[in-house]
Write an enzyme that holds these catalytic residues in place. Structure first.
Site, PDB file in Angstrom:
ATOM      1  N   TYR A 104       0.844  -1.189   0.000  1.00 41.35           N
ATOM      2  CA  TYR A 104       0.000   0.000   0.000  1.00 41.35           C
ATOM      3  C   TYR A 104       0.887   1.251   0.000  1.00 41.35           C
ATOM      4  CZ  TYR A 104      -2.773   3.602   2.553  1.00 41.35           C
ATOM      5  OH  TYR A 104      -3.367   4.758   2.985  1.00 41.35           O
ATOM      6  N   ASP A 117      -1.563  -6.025   9.398  1.00 43.60           N
ATOM      7  CA  ASP A 117      -2.641  -5.087   9.108  1.00 43.60           C
ATOM      8  C   ASP A 117      -3.752  -5.896   8.444  1.00 43.60           C
ATOM      9  OD1 ASP A 117      -4.374  -3.144   8.180  1.00 43.60           O
ATOM     10  OD2 ASP A 117      -2.799  -1.799   7.483  1.00 43.60           O
ATOM     11  N   ILE A 143      -6.911  -5.015   7.773  1.00 40.37           N
ATOM     12  CA  ILE A 143      -7.967  -4.065   7.470  1.00 40.37           C
ATOM     13  C   ILE A 143      -8.975  -4.591   6.456  1.00 40.37           C
ATOM     14  CG2 ILE A 143      -6.730  -2.859   5.628  1.00 40.37           C
ATOM     15  CD1 ILE A 143      -7.827  -0.239   6.653  1.00 40.37           C
ATOM     16  N   LYS A 174     -12.762  -0.106   5.526  1.00 41.41           N
ATOM     17  CA  LYS A 174     -12.940  -0.904   4.316  1.00 41.41           C
ATOM     18  C   LYS A 174     -14.115  -1.861   4.435  1.00 41.41           C
ATOM     19  CE  LYS A 174      -9.135   0.991   2.975  1.00 41.41           C
ATOM     20  NZ  LYS A 174      -9.107   2.054   1.984  1.00 41.41           N
TER      21      LYS A 174
END
Lengths: 474, 429
Positions: free
Chosen positions: A156, A241, A243, A280
């Site tokens: 990312y 992470d 997410i 998200k």
């Protein structure tokens, strides 16, 4: 090589910090430049049908109706009822422990997403205003300026800023490529670690995103096991992470590091920390809801204190505590959201295949990882950027070039599919199909109509003949 | 295994400021359920005017339903994470800030950066301005939270500008110079002065003279001036509040390079009693600071749900004017109640015209003119009188015996109880 963005600074302005004048905020990368192009000419189905379609934004807009329905049926969640004391208490509540009811609801939601395969203790949930804040905060806690975190590529683009900008911490990439389906190999891990060591950089941890952004793929259990063993052997941290954990198309395919730790009876777990957010999975990036879940008591305490700089609005905590405590809502939401994302994914894969484009086989997330390497004029970064510019300029689609995600193989692009309506997605796919159609006919013309091409071919044949004639046969 | 920031005490939670808080939590006063518990007088919250907001809420369904004239704006808000902030909210804030300053200054929403609380705003300004090891000068006594908020992750050093009771704790030219020399002796590069105006813990507005000295000083040394104006809406009587920006304009320095070194921190937490909603901001004339702080606000954005709520609640000049007027009146009345109550116990306070607390003089009750004696007295007041107040040492006051006592975070009845307890306690001493 450590990833360094050019740190050249203009002469000191009125005594500001280096952080203020550096470019580490990263907003000059293509990732953001495409965004700007979109801002200047955004697609609108009626008002601007030839505008740029934003496919570079990993937002989830497919399940809003479910949240809206909940809000309509539960007004008290977004207001405070009749008693003034409820409003007063909430307005005054700035305790960095966060609303207990919200922490409980969050822990439960995280458990449900993992199909009950992992337990989460509400007292280990630390709240932050978004995962952006969570990742930066963890970095402040786990590493000193000059230290490094190992991060698998592609990653990312926001990490360049979030992990490095104000913390002074470096990112050393773990190179992953298509030969291993972009999974993290033991060799790549070792190489990255050794690479850091050779530069005298102290590695403090590994940071993974699982499911991966931009790959749209969950990390395999064996890879996670290996990662855990690796960080334990090096005595460093592992930040996962997660997410996109609620965006896995099929629940059984996601293995969280939490599950593995539980199976290991939490041995060596004090080095593991999970980041999560509702941005998200619930499509609520505006509400700024992030969390750090740490198995390390000192990290929990310190993170909690540091979260003073980034608390979640108590009004928002109150609303989400109500929503996420409603099991009927959460079960239905998780299931429906998954299914809708899967359908969108199928749609884009079919559409791209029709255009002759293949993607990495994915199973999660709000995007797919598209392989356009056959289209590159040269298999280089310049080739990729040039293709990206064509797609932005000609096809009017803003997609994210692998370069901005630090992918070591040119030609891969991240394409988002959940931040628009189905109709818009169809239009985007059509544009790609037409673009590919044009390219193919251009290529045919080039191959057969260009005499210089044949001359070059002849020259090469001659050269090869000469070269081999010099080789003496034994 | 963790970073040095994590391992050291930069969080500041070992200070009495936080210790007393913890004691209170173990044994909190409740007029019915625990009438002998500790009364929290160390928390500068404003609970006086929440009913005004609440009433406004009742007449404004849009605010909580996330609708605009009945039509849903939920989706737009849910997706709204633009670090420039909700424009409509910023416009309202800009109007409000101007009104609070009697419209003597106007604010440009483009120079306003929103963040999750003044805590976040102050720290962000440090990140924009200082390098590790630079220093900022702060007049003492100051808000104990600054030790964490300004220093912890930024590495800035705070050097005190010593103010004393001899002149009502006002900042003097010599105190400024001394602080600067002190910083130089310690090899710190002074980057600016950070003031809180109105002052916490003094409860006073900065005088025209002091602001002038500060400006002259900042011009001469070519340093920054940060003014935390978080209590500006609590100024209830003259001398009137002069914002740093107004002071610079009065000196006709807008066109000089000082202008781009002046920054304001503000928040709705104190004026509106909504610390839970995390609404803070930076206002700066420096383009680079605004642009950098805007990007940094990604680490602490205000929830769009809350931006919308407050946009709706605070729209309407009439409401804002009435609120300010009524809030000021209530703060004044409450303060008077405390001053009278303390007066009856033979205690005087620094004369104040703002804030949610009194700066109380207990020097006569110290066993000796030392901070050890101050700590002893503080502990006794905590354990024997059952009052958690803030000792001057935690605010870096240079003279022992001063305490900050809050009056706006409780009911009138509780305040009366606390005054009775104080009287009884001092009588025993």
């Amino acid at each position: 090589m450590a990833i360094e963005i050019n740190q050249q600074q203009p002469p000191q302005e009125v005594g500001l910090s280096r952080i203020a004048v550096s470019e580490t905020h990263g907003e000059d990368s293509p990732y953001f430049a495409g965004w700007k192009a979109y801002d200047e000419n955004p697609y609108d189905e009626s008002k601007n049908p030839s505008g740029v379609i934003q496919m570079g934004l990993a937002e989830n807009q497919v399940s809003f109706d479910l949240v809206e329905k909940f809000l309509e049926q539960h007004c008290e969640a977004s207001s405070w009822g009749n008693k003034i004391s409820a409003f007063r208490e909430n307005a005054l509540f700035q305790d960095y422990h966060g609303l207990q009811s919200f922490r409980k609801a969050m822990a439960s939601f995280m458990e449900q997403i993992r199909g009950g395969r992992a337990n989460f203790d509400p007292d280990r949930v630390v709240l932050t205003a978004g995962a952006t804040a969570a990742n930066e905060l963890l970095t402040f806690i786990l590493a000193d300026p000059g230290d490094a975190l190992l991060v698998p590529t592609p990653y990312y683009p926001g990490f360049d800023r979030d992990l490095r900008w104000r913390t002074g911490v470096k990112i050393v990439p773990i190179h992953c490529d298509s030969s291993s389906n972009f999974q993290i190999t033991p060799q790549a891990l070792e190489d990255a670690y050794n690479n850091a060591e050779s530069m005298n950089i102290k590695v403090r941890g590994v940071l993974i995103t699982n499911p991966s952004n931009p790959l749209g793929l969950t990390i395999q259990r064996s890879v996670l096991e290996n990662l855990l063993d690796f960080v334990t052997s090096k005595n460093i941290h592992l930040v996962s992470d997660e997410i996109y954990s609620g965006s896995v198309f099929s629940s059984s395919e996601f293995v969280s590091v939490a599950e593995i730790l539980q199976a290991r009876n939490y041995k060596d777990s004090e080095r593991v920390h999970i980041v999560y957010s509702l941005s998200k999975d619930l499509g609520l990036p505006g509400f700024r809801v992030g969390t750090i879940y740490s198995y390390n008591d000192k990290v929990v305490t310190t993170a909690r204190r540091m979260s003073s700089f980034t608390l979640i609005s108590s009004e928002t905590q109150h609303l989400l505590a109500s929503m996420l405590s409603d099991r009927e809502f959460t079960q239905n939401y998780i299931q429906t959201n998954r299914e809708r994302l899967r359908k969108r994914y199928e749609m884009i894969i079919q559409g791209l295949r029709k255009a002759g484009i293949e993607c990495l086989a994915g199973n999660a997330g709000l995007f797919c990882w598209m392989n356009l390497s056959p289209l590159l004029e040269t298999p280089t970064r310049e080739g990729e950027l040039s293709l990206w510019n064509s797609i932005l300029g000609e096809v009017k689609l803003n997609i994210s070039p692998g370069l901005s995600c630090h992918c070591s193989e040119p030609g891969w692009f991240r394409v988002c599919f959940a931040n628009m309506s189905e109709q818009t997605l169809e239009i985007a796919l059509k544009r790609i199909q037409e673009f590919m159609g044009r390219r193919r006919s251009q290529h045919r013309e080039t191959v057969f109509g260009n005499s210089s091409f044949f001359r070059a071919l002849q020259n090469r044949k001659q050269k090869r003949k000469k070269k081999f004639s010099k080789i003496r046969r034994p | 295994m963790l970073s040095s920031k994590a391992m050291l005490d930069g969080h500041g939670e070992e200070s009495p400021y936080f210790q007393g808080w913890k004691e209170y939590e173990k044994n909190a006063y409740d007029d019915v359920q625990n009438p002998t518990g500790i009364i929290q007088m160390g928390l500068a919250e404003n609970q006086l005017s929440l009913d005004l907001l609440r009433t406004r809420l009742e007449n404004n369904q849009d605010a909580t339903r996330l609708t605009n004239n009945g039509e849903s704006v939920f989706r737009d808000l849910a997706l709204f994470q633009d670090y420039h902030g909700l424009p409509a909210f910023k416009n309202v804030l800009e109007e409000f800030m101007a009104e609070m300053r009697g419209n003597k200054v106007s604010f440009d929403p483009r120079k306003l950066v929103l963040m999750a609380g003044a805590t976040s705003a102050s720290e962000t300004l440090m990140f924009c301005i200082v390098e590790h090891g630079d220093a900022f000068l702060l007049p003492t006594p100051y808000y104990p939270g600054y030790d964490r908020d300004l220093k912890w992750r930024t590495g800035v050093e705070l050097v005190p500008i010593h103010c004393s009771s001899s002149n009502g704790f006002k900042i003097t030219k010599s105190a400024l110079e001394e602080a600067y020399q002190e910083a130089q002796k310690l090899s710190f590069n002074v980057k600016g002065v950070f003031i809180t105006n109105p002052s916490n813990p003094l409860g006073t507005t900065m005088s025209h003279v002091e602001l002038d000295e500060l400006i002259t000083f900042a011009v001469a040394k070519k340093i920054h001036l940060i003014s935390d104006e978080i209590f500006s809406g609590t100024v209830f009587e003259n001398p009137s509040f002069i914002s740093i920006i107004e002071a610079v304009i009065n000196r006709k320095l807008e066109k000089t390079d000082l202008w781009s070194r002046v920054h304001i921190v503000y928040s709705l937490s104190k004026d509106f009693g909504i610390p839970g909603f995390r609404v803070g901001m930076i206002y700066s004339n420096n383009e680079r600071v605004v642009s950098t702080a805007t990007k940094m606000s990604s680490y602490g954005l205000i929830s769009s749900q809350t931006q919308y709520l407050l946009f709706k609640l605070l729209s309407g000049k009439e409401f804002r004017e009435n609120y300010l007027k009524e809030n000021r009146k209530r703060v004044k009345e409450r303060r008077e109640m405390m001053v009278v109550g303390l007066g009856q116990a033979g205690i005087s306070c620094l004369k104040g015209n703002a804030g949610l607390f009194c700066w109380v003089d207990l020097r006569n009750h110290l066993s000796s003119n030392t901070f050890t004696a101050e700590m002893e007295l503080w502990k006794k007041i905590l354990h024997e009188a059952g009052l958690n107040i803030s000792p001057g040492a935690s605010c870096h006051c240079t003279e022992p015996g001063w305490f900050r006592i809050c009056f706006a975070n409780m009911s009138e009845e509780t305040l009366m109880v606390s005054m009775e307890r104080m009287k009884a306690f001092l009588h025993k001493q």
